[in-house]
Design an enzyme around this catalytic site. Sequence first.
Site, short mmCIF file in Angstrom:
data_model
loop_
_atom_site.label_atom_id
_atom_site.label_comp_id
_atom_site.label_asym_id
_atom_site.label_seq_id
_atom_site.Cartn_x
_atom_site.Cartn_y
_atom_site.Cartn_z
CB THR A 62 -0.94 0.01 1.23
OG1 THR A 62 -1.93 -0.98 1.03
CG2 THR A 62 -1.61 1.37 1.41
CB THR A 65 5.04 9.93 9.24
OG1 THR A 65 5.41 9.79 10.61
CG2 THR A 65 5.77 8.85 8.46
CG ASP A 66 7.17 12.65 13.47
OD1 ASP A 66 6.65 11.54 13.22
OD2 ASP A 66 7.04 13.22 14.58
CD GLU A 67 6.36 6.58 13.41
OE1 GLU A 67 6.81 5.47 13.07
OE2 GLU A 67 5.37 6.70 14.15
CE1 TYR A 93 2.94 4.47 8.62
CE2 TYR A 93 4.37 5.32 10.35
CZ TYR A 93 3.37 5.52 9.40
OH TYR A 93 2.82 6.78 9.25
CE LYS A 98 3.40 7.68 5.20
NZ LYS A 98 2.15 7.91 4.43
CG ASN A 105 -2.12 14.26 13.08
OD1 ASN A 105 -2.85 14.68 12.22
ND2 ASN A 105 -0.82 14.56 13.10
CG ASP A 153 9.70 -0.73 24.91
OD1 ASP A 153 8.73 -0.14 24.39
OD2 ASP A 153 10.75 -0.16 25.25
P1 NAD Z 1 -5.66 5.50 9.26
O1 NAD Z 1 -5.06 4.16 9.44
O2 NAD Z 1 -6.64 6.00 10.26
O3 NAD Z 1 -6.41 5.57 7.84
C1 NAD Z 1 -5.85 5.05 6.67
C2 NAD Z 1 -6.96 5.02 5.59
O4 NAD Z 1 -6.36 4.54 4.38
C3 NAD Z 1 -8.12 4.09 5.92
O5 NAD Z 1 -9.35 4.72 5.61
C4 NAD Z 1 -7.89 2.88 5.02
O6 NAD Z 1 -9.08 2.22 4.64
C5 NAD Z 1 -7.22 3.55 3.82
N1 NAD Z 1 -6.38 2.60 3.06
C6 NAD Z 1 -5.43 1.76 3.55
N2 NAD Z 1 -4.91 1.03 2.56
C7 NAD Z 1 -5.51 1.46 1.41
C8 NAD Z 1 -5.37 1.11 0.04
N3 NAD Z 1 -4.51 0.15 -0.35
N4 NAD Z 1 -6.13 1.75 -0.88
C9 NAD Z 1 -7.02 2.69 -0.50
N5 NAD Z 1 -7.20 3.06 0.78
C10 NAD Z 1 -6.45 2.45 1.73
O7 NAD Z 1 -4.44 6.50 9.08
P2 NAD Z 1 -4.24 7.99 9.60
O8 NAD Z 1 -3.76 7.98 11.00
O9 NAD Z 1 -5.45 8.78 9.24
O10 NAD Z 1 -3.01 8.43 8.69
C11 NAD Z 1 -3.24 8.97 7.38
C12 NAD Z 1 -1.91 9.28 6.74
O11 NAD Z 1 -1.20 10.21 7.54
C13 NAD Z 1 -0.99 8.07 6.61
O12 NAD Z 1 -0.33 8.17 5.36
C14 NAD Z 1 0.02 8.21 7.75
O13 NAD Z 1 1.24 7.66 7.39
C15 NAD Z 1 0.10 9.72 7.87
N6 NAD Z 1 0.42 10.25 9.21
C16 NAD Z 1 -0.30 9.86 10.30
C17 NAD Z 1 -0.03 10.44 11.55
C18 NAD Z 1 -0.81 10.06 12.79
O14 NAD Z 1 -0.46 10.49 13.89
N7 NAD Z 1 -1.88 9.30 12.69
C19 NAD Z 1 0.98 11.41 11.67
C20 NAD Z 1 1.71 11.76 10.52
C21 NAD Z 1 1.40 11.19 9.29
O1 DAU Z 2 4.74 10.42 14.45
C1 DAU Z 2 3.75 10.18 13.50
C2 DAU Z 2 3.26 8.76 13.64
O2 DAU Z 2 2.49 8.71 14.83
C3 DAU Z 2 2.43 8.32 12.44
O3 DAU Z 2 3.25 8.29 11.30
C4 DAU Z 2 1.81 6.94 12.67
O4 DAU Z 2 0.94 6.62 11.60
C5 DAU Z 2 1.01 6.99 13.97
O5 DAU Z 2 0.48 5.71 14.24
C6 DAU Z 2 1.89 7.46 15.13
O6 DAU Z 2 2.92 6.48 15.43
P1 DAU Z 2 3.31 6.11 16.95
O7 DAU Z 2 3.92 4.78 16.92
O8 DAU Z 2 4.04 7.23 17.59
O9 DAU Z 2 1.83 6.08 17.59
P2 DAU Z 2 1.11 5.06 18.60
O10 DAU Z 2 -0.20 5.72 18.97
O11 DAU Z 2 1.07 3.69 18.09
O12 DAU Z 2 2.06 5.10 19.86
C7 DAU Z 2 2.39 6.31 20.51
C8 DAU Z 2 3.33 5.98 21.65
O13 DAU Z 2 2.63 5.25 22.65
C9 DAU Z 2 4.50 5.09 21.24
O14 DAU Z 2 5.64 5.48 21.97
C10 DAU Z 2 4.07 3.68 21.66
C11 DAU Z 2 3.22 3.95 22.90
N1 DAU Z 2 2.09 3.02 23.12
C12 DAU Z 2 1.23 2.78 22.09
C13 DAU Z 2 0.17 1.91 22.25
C14 DAU Z 2 -0.77 1.64 21.11
C15 DAU Z 2 1.91 2.42 24.35
O15 DAU Z 2 2.68 2.67 25.30
N2 DAU Z 2 0.86 1.56 24.52
C16 DAU Z 2 -0.02 1.26 23.51
O16 DAU Z 2 -0.95 0.45 23.72
#
Ligand code: NAD
Ligand code: DAU
Length: 347
Positions: A100, A125-127, A153, A157, A183, A275
């Site tokens: 994807t 993403t900042d990752e 992941y 990206k 976010n 972890d």
């Molecule tokens: P999410 O997992 O909530 O949503 C992803 C969406 O993409 C879903 O609706 C899913 O159905 C769709 N999708 C997945 N695979 C697909 C495919 N092959 N074709 C069409 N649709 C598909 O993700 P999110 O948290 O909303 O993140 C959105 C974007 O922002 C991602 O690219 C992620 O890397 C980036 N991002 C997320 C965060 C965060 O904190 N969540 C921060 C920085 C960047």
């Molecule tokens: O920084 C941007 C990224 O933020 C995005 O690119 C990713 O799509 C988004 O999922 C997010 O990644 P993280 O790995 O930072 O988010 P997550 O919510 O999974 O975890 C946040 C922190 O919390 C991380 O240090 C792991 C920890 N964690 C997470 C979960 C789900 C826990 O301690 N317990 C948990 O159950």
Amino acid sequence: MNIIVTGGAGFIGSNFIFYMLKKYPDYRIVCLDSLTYAGNLSTLAPVMDNPNFRFVKEDITNREGVYKLFEEEHPDVIVNFAAESHVDRSIENPQIFLNTNIIGTSVLMDACRKYGIKRFHQVSTDEVYGDLPIDRPDLFFTEDTPIHTSSPYSSSKASADLLVMAYHRTYGLPVSISRCSNNYGPYQFPEKLIPLMIKNALNDQPLPVYGKGLNVRDWLYVEDHCRAIDLIIHNGRQGEVYNVGGHNEMKNIDIVKLICRELGKSESLITYVADRKGHDQRYAIDPAKIHHELGWLPETRFADGIRMTIQWYLDNRKWWEDIISGDYQNYYEKMYANRIADGSRQA
Ligand code: NAD
Ligand code: DAU
């Protein structure tokens, strides 16, 4: 303006669609989403009847389907949110992340090359920058920080980002990239830290904190991210990367304790578990470029944003209860059964 928003049934994409339809009532927004476990059509219910909105169930890796949509819609702009987005899932099963996040992005850009486009915007993403040491609070990610990824992941990206820049240089595709920090806000799938902790606390279930809970994330309210993307697609320079973040660093454990306090729940629910493999220590964005070039600054303070978010999960219980009653339940059991066993062995 006709915009295709991929991944618009997920967390940030849906918030972006709501933001754009409200701000630009004359724009046409087409959401392309394959509705994976993370995509929820009920999220888009508030805009389904809007004549300027169309939903198309399609996979970004399906070249034929994507090309057909371009032929039908003649989009001006693509904003690519579609992705597998959860780090823990990528550790369990990297392959779908490669399909994807990398192949899907290339298919979308091939369509842009074939049919023409004003802007292809990649939501990254900042990752991709890896992590920063906890004991160096003076260090931040800038757009010049080298790519240095930790998880499947973030590697997928980063690969997509490299392809985006390659399509710009090789084919002159008008691209831009935003790299945002973590976010939070409405409609986030309850596998991510904040909604998972809210959901578990409300159900008086253990709050699984990875390791010692000292990892730091830089939290941004989702609407501030949407506003940044809006500015970039309208006024950002082609071929540029913009970091997005609000200087709001917090330790995971402090977030979990805050959620307990806000919900009136006991901290005894907090359970330290094994972890995450390769767990990034600290993320911290330097947003100077987007601030100076486009005037962007975050508008929502964390203290307000987290209250609004908790209130949203309280007011929209059906949204997340429907999610956890299905497949997500199996995922949750698979992902945390071993962690809890490992965590108690470590303690
Ligand atoms: P999410 O997992 O909530 O949503 C992803 C969406 O993409 C879903 O609706 C899913 O159905 C769709 N999708 C997945 N695979 C697909 C495919 N092959 N074709 C069409 N649709 C598909 O993700 P999110 O948290 O909303 O993140 C959105 C974007 O922002 C991602 O690219 C992620 O890397 C980036 N991002 C997320 C965060 C965060 O904190 N969540 C921060 C920085 C960047
Ligand atoms: O920084 C941007 C990224 O933020 C995005 O690119 C990713 O799509 C988004 O999922 C997010 O990644 P993280 O790995 O930072 O988010 P997550 O919510 O999974 O975890 C946040 C922190 O919390 C991380 O240090 C792991 C920890 N964690 C997470 C979960 C789900 C826990 O301690 N317990 C948990 O159950």
